[in-house]
Scaffold this motif. Structure first.
Motif, PDB file in Angstrom:
ATOM      1  N   MET A 272       5.665   3.744 -14.991  1.00  0.00           N
ATOM      2  CA  MET A 272       5.570   5.183 -15.251  1.00  0.00           C
ATOM      3  C   MET A 272       6.951   5.747 -14.843  1.00  0.00           C
ATOM      4  N   THR A 273       7.193   5.401 -13.507  1.00  0.00           N
ATOM      5  CA  THR A 273       8.651   5.879 -12.942  1.00  0.00           C
ATOM      6  C   THR A 273       9.324   4.772 -12.193  1.00  0.00           C
ATOM      7  N   PRO A 274      10.256   3.995 -13.186  1.00  0.00           N
ATOM      8  CA  PRO A 274      10.706   2.754 -13.041  1.00  0.00           C
ATOM      9  C   PRO A 274      11.726   2.968 -11.636  1.00  0.00           C
ATOM     10  N   SER A 275      11.480   1.962 -10.769  1.00  0.00           N
ATOM     11  CA  SER A 275      12.494   1.791  -9.467  1.00  0.00           C
ATOM     12  C   SER A 275      13.761   1.298 -10.052  1.00  0.00           C
ATOM     13  N   PRO A 276      14.774   1.099  -9.084  1.00  0.00           N
ATOM     14  CA  PRO A 276      15.832   0.239  -9.326  1.00  0.00           C
ATOM     15  C   PRO A 276      15.597  -1.298  -9.750  1.00  0.00           C
ATOM     16  N   TYR A 277      14.721  -1.688  -9.093  1.00  0.00           N
ATOM     17  CA  TYR A 277      14.341  -3.081  -9.538  1.00  0.00           C
ATOM     18  C   TYR A 277      13.169  -3.315 -10.729  1.00  0.00           C
ATOM     19  N   ALA A 278      13.031  -2.348 -11.589  1.00  0.00           N
ATOM     20  CA  ALA A 278      12.157  -2.493 -12.542  1.00  0.00           C
ATOM     21  C   ALA A 278      12.684  -3.611 -13.607  1.00  0.00           C
ATOM     22  N   ALA A 279      13.937  -3.477 -13.911  1.00  0.00           N
ATOM     23  CA  ALA A 279      14.289  -4.613 -15.019  1.00  0.00           C
ATOM     24  C   ALA A 279      14.190  -5.874 -14.551  1.00  0.00           C
ATOM     25  N   GLU A 280      14.618  -6.100 -13.093  1.00  0.00           N
ATOM     26  CA  GLU A 280      14.468  -7.369 -12.611  1.00  0.00           C
ATOM     27  C   GLU A 280      12.954  -7.872 -12.594  1.00  0.00           C
TER      28      GLU A 280
ATOM     29  N   SER B  10      12.142   2.176   5.136  1.00  0.00           N
ATOM     30  CA  SER B  10      11.912   0.872   6.122  1.00  0.00           C
ATOM     31  C   SER B  10      11.462   1.373   7.523  1.00  0.00           C
ATOM     32  N   LYS B  11      11.725   2.600   7.785  1.00  0.00           N
ATOM     33  CA  LYS B  11      11.249   2.955   9.182  1.00  0.00           C
ATOM     34  C   LYS B  11       9.510   3.198   9.059  1.00  0.00           C
ATOM     35  N   LEU B  12       9.374   3.718   7.730  1.00  0.00           N
ATOM     36  CA  LEU B  12       7.773   3.980   7.788  1.00  0.00           C
ATOM     37  C   LEU B  12       7.170   2.758   7.565  1.00  0.00           C
ATOM     38  N   VAL B  13       7.349   1.756   6.706  1.00  0.00           N
ATOM     39  CA  VAL B  13       6.856   0.592   6.703  1.00  0.00           C
ATOM     40  C   VAL B  13       6.610  -0.186   8.052  1.00  0.00           C
ATOM     41  N   CYS B  14       7.987  -0.290   8.775  1.00  0.00           N
ATOM     42  CA  CYS B  14       7.702  -0.769  10.195  1.00  0.00           C
ATOM     43  C   CYS B  14       6.903  -0.334  11.251  1.00  0.00           C
ATOM     44  N   THR B  15       6.773   1.161  11.105  1.00  0.00           N
ATOM     45  CA  THR B  15       5.941   1.812  11.908  1.00  0.00           C
ATOM     46  C   THR B  15       4.291   1.680  11.444  1.00  0.00           C
ATOM     47  N   GLN B  16       4.114   1.730  10.483  1.00  0.00           N
ATOM     48  CA  GLN B  16       2.604   1.234   9.874  1.00  0.00           C
ATOM     49  C   GLN B  16       2.542  -0.107   9.918  1.00  0.00           C
TER      50      GLN B  16
ATOM     51  N   GLN C 291       0.734  -1.193   0.058  1.00  0.00           N
ATOM     52  CA  GLN C 291      -0.132  -0.158  -0.327  1.00  0.00           C
ATOM     53  C   GLN C 291       1.012   1.204  -0.019  1.00  0.00           C
ATOM     54  N   LEU C 292       1.993   1.284   0.725  1.00  0.00           N
ATOM     55  CA  LEU C 292       2.771   2.367   0.887  1.00  0.00           C
ATOM     56  C   LEU C 292       3.502   2.643  -0.521  1.00  0.00           C
ATOM     57  N   PHE C 293       3.955   1.490  -1.057  1.00  0.00           N
ATOM     58  CA  PHE C 293       4.880   1.754  -2.376  1.00  0.00           C
ATOM     59  C   PHE C 293       4.066   2.104  -3.347  1.00  0.00           C
ATOM     60  N   ALA C 294       2.728   1.662  -3.365  1.00  0.00           N
ATOM     61  CA  ALA C 294       1.713   2.132  -4.559  1.00  0.00           C
ATOM     62  C   ALA C 294       1.312   3.652  -4.205  1.00  0.00           C
ATOM     63  N   GLU C 295       1.306   4.189  -2.955  1.00  0.00           N
ATOM     64  CA  GLU C 295       0.836   5.669  -2.610  1.00  0.00           C
ATOM     65  C   GLU C 295       2.125   6.295  -2.944  1.00  0.00           C
ATOM     66  N   ARG C 296       3.285   6.007  -2.560  1.00  0.00           N
ATOM     67  CA  ARG C 296       4.446   6.799  -2.370  1.00  0.00           C
ATOM     68  C   ARG C 296       5.539   6.620  -3.474  1.00  0.00           C
ATOM     69  N   GLY C 297       5.509   5.354  -3.864  1.00  0.00           N
ATOM     70  CA  GLY C 297       6.650   5.077  -4.838  1.00  0.00           C
ATOM     71  C   GLY C 297       7.879   4.299  -3.699  1.00  0.00           C
ATOM     72  N   PHE C 298       8.716   3.651  -4.537  1.00  0.00           N
ATOM     73  CA  PHE C 298       9.730   3.056  -3.716  1.00  0.00           C
ATOM     74  C   PHE C 298      10.864   3.936  -3.212  1.00  0.00           C
ATOM     75  N   ALA C 299      11.119   5.260  -3.982  1.00  0.00           N
ATOM     76  CA  ALA C 299      11.979   6.090  -3.622  1.00  0.00           C
ATOM     77  C   ALA C 299      11.763   6.867  -2.493  1.00  0.00           C
ATOM     78  N   ASN C 300      10.556   6.870  -2.167  1.00  0.00           N
ATOM     79  CA  ASN C 300       9.725   7.835  -1.016  1.00  0.00           C
ATOM     80  C   ASN C 300       9.227   6.909  -0.064  1.00  0.00           C
ATOM     81  N   THR C 301       9.489   5.694   0.136  1.00  0.00           N
ATOM     82  CA  THR C 301       8.943   4.801   0.986  1.00  0.00           C
ATOM     83  C   THR C 301      10.173   4.302   1.836  1.00  0.00           C
TER      84      THR C 301
END
Length: 225
Positions: free
Chosen positions: A126-134, A43-49, A31-41
Motif C-alpha cells: 500500500m505504501t512502498p518503501s525504497p526497498y519495495a522494488a528489490e 534504528s534507535k527505536l529498534v535498538c531500544t525495544q 513488529q515495529l515495521f509492520a506497526e509504523r512502516g519503514f519511514a517511521n521506524t
C-alpha cells in the motif's frame, strides 16, 4: 585434545547466541515495521525495544536497510515459502489439486495467521518503501512464476498468453484483498472476516475453478471455430 574440544564447543555456543540475537532483533524490528512502516521506524527505536545497540544491527544485517530487507525476506519465508510452492508445482498431483492446495494454504495464512508478516507485506504494497522494488524482484516475482505455471497447467493456456496473466490476476485478487483489508477498522468487508475460514476458502475456490473452467471452454470453442 581437550583444548580443541573446548574451542569447538565455545564456537558453537557463540554461533547459537548470535543466531538467537539476530532472530530477536528481527522479530522486534518486524513488529515495529509492520506497526509504523519503514519511514517511521528508526534504528534507535529498534535498538531500544530489542535492548541491543546499532553495532549488533550492523553486525547481523549490515545496515538498517539490510535489517528491513531481512524482515521482508522473513515475510516471504513465512507466507507461502517458495520451496514449498515449487515442490507443489513439481509434484505428481493433478493440476487442479495443486492450485486448490496452494490457494487453501495462502488463504489460511492470510485469515488465521494475522502476525506482523502479513501486516508488513500489506503495508509495503500500500505504501512502498525504497526497498519495495528489490523485495518484489527477489521474493514475489519468483513465486508468481510458479503460480503462472499452476494456472497454465489447469487452463492449458500458453505461458506467454495474455489471457494467462488475466487468469492469474483473477486467482490472486481475492487473496490480495484479504491481505490488505484491515482487521481493526469497521469496513464493508468486516462481516466477511468474521465468517468461518473454511466457508470463505471453499467459496473462493468455487469461483476460481468455475472462472478458469470458463476460460478453458472459451479457448476450446475458439479453437474449434
Amino acid at each position: 585434545m581437550n583444548t580443541v574440544h573446548s574451542d569447538t564447543t565455545q564456537t558453537r555456543s557463540h554461533r547459537r547466541d548470535g543466531n538467537v540475537t539476530r532472530a530477536h532483533i528481527l522479530e522486534i524490528a518486524g513488529q515495529l515495521f509492520a506497526e509504523r512502516g519503514f519511514a517511521n521506524t528508526t534504528s534507535k527505536l529498534v535498538c531500544t525495544q530489542a535492548q541491543t545497540n546499532p553495532a549488533a544491527v550492523n553486525y547481523h544485517f549490515g545496515s538498517f536497510g539490510g535489517l528491513y530487507l531481512a524482515a521482508l525476506q522473513e515475510v516471504h519465508q513465512r507466507l507461502l515459502n517458495l520451496d514449498y510452492l515449487t515442490a507443489l508445482a513439481d509434484s505428481a498431483l493433478p493440476a487442479r489439486d495443486k492450485l486448490t492446495q496452494f490457494i487453501e494454504s495462502l488463504l489460511h495464512d492470510l485469515l488465521e495467521q494475522r502476525c506482523w508478516h502479513t501486516r508488513l507485506w500489506a503495508r509495503e504494497l500500500m505504501t512502498p518503501s525504497p526497498y519495495a522494488a528489490e523485495a518484489i524482484k527477489n521474493y514475489a516475482l519468483p513465486k508468481f512464476g510458479v503460480i503462472n505455471r499452476l494456472v497454465a497447467e489447469v487452463t492449458g493456456l500458453a505461458m506467454d498468453a495474455p489471457s494467462l496473466q488475466r487468469c492469474v490476476l483473477s486467482v490472486m485478487s481475492p487473496c490480495m484483498v484479504l491481505l490488505v483489508v484491515s482487521h481493526e477498522l469497521d469496513t464493508p468487508l468486516t462481516p466477511i472476516l468474521h465468517q468461518p475460514t473454511v466457508d470463505l476458502v471453499e467459496h473462493i475456490k468455487l469461483f476460481m475453478l468455475a472462472g478458469l473452467d470458463a476460460v478453458t471452454q472459451q479457448q476450446l470453442n475458439s479453437q474449434g471455430s
